[in-house]
Design a protein around this motif. Sequence first.
Motif, PDB file in Angstrom:
ATOM      1  N   GLN A 137       0.816  -1.202   0.000  1.00  0.00           N
ATOM      2  CA  GLN A 137       0.000   0.000   0.000  1.00  0.00           C
ATOM      3  C   GLN A 137       0.857   1.262   0.000  1.00  0.00           C
ATOM      4  N   VAL A 138       2.143   1.124   0.332  1.00  0.00           N
ATOM      5  CA  VAL A 138       2.981   2.313   0.485  1.00  0.00           C
ATOM      6  C   VAL A 138       4.215   2.335  -0.421  1.00  0.00           C
ATOM      7  N   ARG A 139       4.763   1.177  -0.795  1.00  0.00           N
ATOM      8  CA  ARG A 139       5.977   1.176  -1.602  1.00  0.00           C
ATOM      9  C   ARG A 139       5.911   0.083  -2.668  1.00  0.00           C
ATOM     10  N   ALA A 140       4.804   0.024  -3.374  1.00  0.00           N
ATOM     11  CA  ALA A 140       4.636  -0.942  -4.454  1.00  0.00           C
ATOM     12  C   ALA A 140       5.521  -0.562  -5.628  1.00  0.00           C
ATOM     13  N   GLY A 141       5.933  -1.559  -6.403  1.00  0.00           N
ATOM     14  CA  GLY A 141       6.723  -1.277  -7.595  1.00  0.00           C
ATOM     15  C   GLY A 141       7.479  -2.488  -8.073  1.00  0.00           C
ATOM     16  N   THR A 142       8.117  -2.318  -9.224  1.00  0.00           N
ATOM     17  CA  THR A 142       8.919  -3.376  -9.846  1.00  0.00           C
ATOM     18  C   THR A 142      10.268  -2.796 -10.218  1.00  0.00           C
ATOM     19  N   GLN A 143      11.325  -3.581 -10.021  1.00  0.00           N
ATOM     20  CA  GLN A 143      12.657  -3.090 -10.374  1.00  0.00           C
ATOM     21  C   GLN A 143      13.494  -4.221 -10.956  1.00  0.00           C
ATOM     22  N   ARG A 144      14.341  -3.855 -11.927  1.00  0.00           N
ATOM     23  CA  ARG A 144      15.263  -4.806 -12.538  1.00  0.00           C
ATOM     24  C   ARG A 144      16.471  -5.010 -11.624  1.00  0.00           C
ATOM     25  N   LEU A 145      17.045  -6.186 -11.731  1.00  0.00           N
ATOM     26  CA  LEU A 145      18.154  -6.531 -10.853  1.00  0.00           C
ATOM     27  C   LEU A 145      19.367  -5.626 -11.070  1.00  0.00           C
ATOM     28  N   ALA A 146      19.685  -5.303 -12.324  1.00  0.00           N
ATOM     29  CA  ALA A 146      20.860  -4.464 -12.584  1.00  0.00           C
ATOM     30  C   ALA A 146      20.732  -3.095 -11.923  1.00  0.00           C
ATOM     31  N   GLN A 147      19.549  -2.496 -12.019  1.00  0.00           N
ATOM     32  CA  GLN A 147      19.325  -1.181 -11.417  1.00  0.00           C
ATOM     33  C   GLN A 147      19.386  -1.277  -9.898  1.00  0.00           C
ATOM     34  N   LEU A 148      18.779  -2.309  -9.356  1.00  0.00           N
ATOM     35  CA  LEU A 148      18.796  -2.510  -7.910  1.00  0.00           C
ATOM     36  C   LEU A 148      20.234  -2.652  -7.404  1.00  0.00           C
ATOM     37  N   HIS A 149      21.028  -3.435  -8.118  1.00  0.00           N
ATOM     38  CA  HIS A 149      22.404  -3.670  -7.695  1.00  0.00           C
ATOM     39  C   HIS A 149      23.219  -2.379  -7.737  1.00  0.00           C
ATOM     40  N   GLU A 150      23.012  -1.581  -8.773  1.00  0.00           N
ATOM     41  CA  GLU A 150      23.748  -0.319  -8.892  1.00  0.00           C
ATOM     42  C   GLU A 150      23.414   0.615  -7.733  1.00  0.00           C
ATOM     43  N   GLN A 151      22.143   0.675  -7.349  1.00  0.00           N
ATOM     44  CA  GLN A 151      21.765   1.482  -6.188  1.00  0.00           C
ATOM     45  C   GLN A 151      22.392   0.926  -4.916  1.00  0.00           C
ATOM     46  N   GLY A 152      22.466  -0.389  -4.823  1.00  0.00           N
ATOM     47  CA  GLY A 152      23.077  -1.015  -3.662  1.00  0.00           C
ATOM     48  C   GLY A 152      24.540  -0.655  -3.504  1.00  0.00           C
ATOM     49  N   LEU A 153      25.266  -0.570  -4.619  1.00  0.00           N
ATOM     50  CA  LEU A 153      26.677  -0.190  -4.548  1.00  0.00           C
ATOM     51  C   LEU A 153      26.830   1.238  -4.015  1.00  0.00           C
ATOM     52  N   ARG A 154      25.959   2.138  -4.469  1.00  0.00           N
ATOM     53  CA  ARG A 154      26.004   3.509  -3.946  1.00  0.00           C
ATOM     54  C   ARG A 154      25.691   3.522  -2.450  1.00  0.00           C
ATOM     55  N   PHE A 155      24.700   2.750  -2.052  1.00  0.00           N
ATOM     56  CA  PHE A 155      24.364   2.658  -0.631  1.00  0.00           C
ATOM     57  C   PHE A 155      25.576   2.166   0.168  1.00  0.00           C
ATOM     58  N   GLY A 156      26.289   1.181  -0.380  1.00  0.00           N
ATOM     59  CA  GLY A 156      27.473   0.658   0.296  1.00  0.00           C
ATOM     60  C   GLY A 156      28.566   1.694   0.469  1.00  0.00           C
ATOM     61  N   GLU A 157      28.760   2.542  -0.549  1.00  0.00           N
ATOM     62  CA  GLU A 157      29.776   3.595  -0.428  1.00  0.00           C
ATOM     63  C   GLU A 157      29.374   4.628   0.625  1.00  0.00           C
ATOM     64  N   HIS A 158      28.082   4.921   0.700  1.00  0.00           N
ATOM     65  CA  HIS A 158      27.629   5.854   1.741  1.00  0.00           C
ATOM     66  C   HIS A 158      27.750   5.221   3.132  1.00  0.00           C
ATOM     67  N   LEU A 159      27.573   3.914   3.229  1.00  0.00           N
ATOM     68  CA  LEU A 159      27.829   3.242   4.501  1.00  0.00           C
ATOM     69  C   LEU A 159      29.281   3.470   4.934  1.00  0.00           C
ATOM     70  N   ARG A 160      30.187   3.313   3.985  1.00  0.00           N
ATOM     71  CA  ARG A 160      31.603   3.543   4.284  1.00  0.00           C
ATOM     72  C   ARG A 160      31.823   4.972   4.785  1.00  0.00           C
ATOM     73  N   ALA A 161      31.124   5.922   4.133  1.00  0.00           N
ATOM     74  CA  ALA A 161      31.273   7.320   4.545  1.00  0.00           C
ATOM     75  C   ALA A 161      30.766   7.553   5.965  1.00  0.00           C
ATOM     76  N   HIS A 162      29.865   6.684   6.424  1.00  0.00           N
ATOM     77  CA  HIS A 162      29.346   6.782   7.795  1.00  0.00           C
ATOM     78  C   HIS A 162      30.140   5.897   8.756  1.00  0.00           C
ATOM     79  N   GLY A 163      31.299   5.437   8.303  1.00  0.00           N
ATOM     80  CA  GLY A 163      32.197   4.706   9.198  1.00  0.00           C
ATOM     81  C   GLY A 163      31.948   3.215   9.282  1.00  0.00           C
ATOM     82  N   ILE A 164      31.130   2.664   8.382  1.00  0.00           N
ATOM     83  CA  ILE A 164      30.847   1.226   8.398  1.00  0.00           C
ATOM     84  C   ILE A 164      31.910   0.502   7.588  1.00  0.00           C
TER      85      ILE A 164
END
Length: 524
Positions: A32-59
């Motif tokens: 009801q709040v976050r419905a949608g469809t996403q391709r694996l390649a796009q999802l993975h690319e966003q995940g890599l950016r998320f990982g770099e921001h984790l590093r920036a937060h000291g993870i």
Amino acid sequence: MDAESFADRSLSQAFALGARTHASSWAAVSSQVRAGTQRLAQLHEQGLRFGEHLRAHGIGPGDIVAVQLPAWIEWMIAAVGIAHAGAVLLPVVSIYGAKELRFILAQSGAKLIVTPDRWRKADYAQTLAEVGRLPALATHVMIGDAAPGTVPWEAMLAPIAVGPAAPRSPDALALLVYTSGTTADPKGVKHSARTILSEIDAVAWSRRDLGAEVAFCPWPPGHVAGALQLMRFLVTGTPVVLMDQWEPGEAAMLVEKYRIVSSSFTPFHLSGLLDAAERDGRDLSSLRSCMVGAAPVPPTLITRCSAQGLKTYRCYGSSEHPTVTTGHPDDIMEKRLTTEGLPMRGTELDFVDDDGQRVPEGMEGELVVRGPELFLGYLDDSLNSAAFLPGGWFRTGDIGRLDQDGFLMITDRKKDVIIRGGENISSREVEDLLFAHPAIAEAAVVAAPDERMGEIVCAYVVPRPGASVDLESVRTHFAQAGIARQKTPERLIVVDDFPRNSTGKILKHELRAQARAQAGKEAA
């Protein structure tokens, strides 16, 4: 690729390979709040950016990152990023409140947590405030309207230079998942990339004859079944349809719309799906692989599925060893009705007595298991000595045996054995008989304290719609079945529903507590 080489990599390597190989594969979310469809390649690319921001937060490598999200695309983006940073993913059940969350975050030492702003009845900023100060927890990332002091989700996906993934051994801690808490405090279960990938590979091998598969996942990713289903998509690209909240009518519609081929359910989920399909006229015929487990499975449910053309089968597993055995749609009806299937590829089974000694072949004993997907051990090291036998065998706490064809038969849990006047009574056996009562829809059996016998059989039952049930009719039913009198319930409690966890599993420890409280009142 053989199973050993498949699992000989880190999660970041496995996710990267999956995205390259299955770039156009998709995941769809019903919400009801976050419905949608996403391709694996796009999802993975966003995940890599998320990982770099984790590093920036000291993870960094080995740090614990908690993800308390429903089955959303964002959960998988976070999983990719956590692996990229070399950190450890800690899935948390999305409906857990401050008490459960405090225990998990404090014991794990999580440094960062990802939550929604609100979902269902939960306000996560308020929940974290109620948790109180945790020295290790430095950052709260929030999806939606970010509360003061939290990091907006969008900021974690902002453009950033992506470097190489942090090196990580396949045998290092990669996933920390807590047991569902049906008994006492939840236990932190440690898995590596090797154990996770071994599970994913074994499941893929068991479903190798399904062809073009579309999977359906009703499990919350805070539990091992849901987390592994979402990781399976990231690794193998098997298209998956997710629900962030169970609703049987919606589930039946999704099976029909997406022509779902495979899924796993609890009996609670599956019964609701069948009821909704009958009510709404939904077509479930595409569902060729329908696994049911995580709770005792009434044989009548398997029979009902077969009458509708669904070849439902059972499985056995746990957070510690996700899939020990599984049936198959082509197994004969007798096996699908009465067994948990055959061991998964690479998994070994044995049976021992209370002293940890092997029992004679064909006799019942405590099931012990080992194999490539077996967990590394508990986060609380003090629990491990009682959990393992020499040789790496894990004590499941379940009682069973193999039938003459090597199929696993679970007869009880050690803690579900009712000791009446010195005689052990199987709660599973009593439940199976109650399932056959024409007026009973669901049943759960526990021990109730008794001054004379020590313990007696206490049955909680949910009647079928329009039906009524009483203790006398249950006694008659058991007598007609020729069952020993001491196994007949001596206390019957009729309820509208059972206390359940978020996957639908009955919380027997709550029923035991109720039975003890009632016995105490009567004694007074």
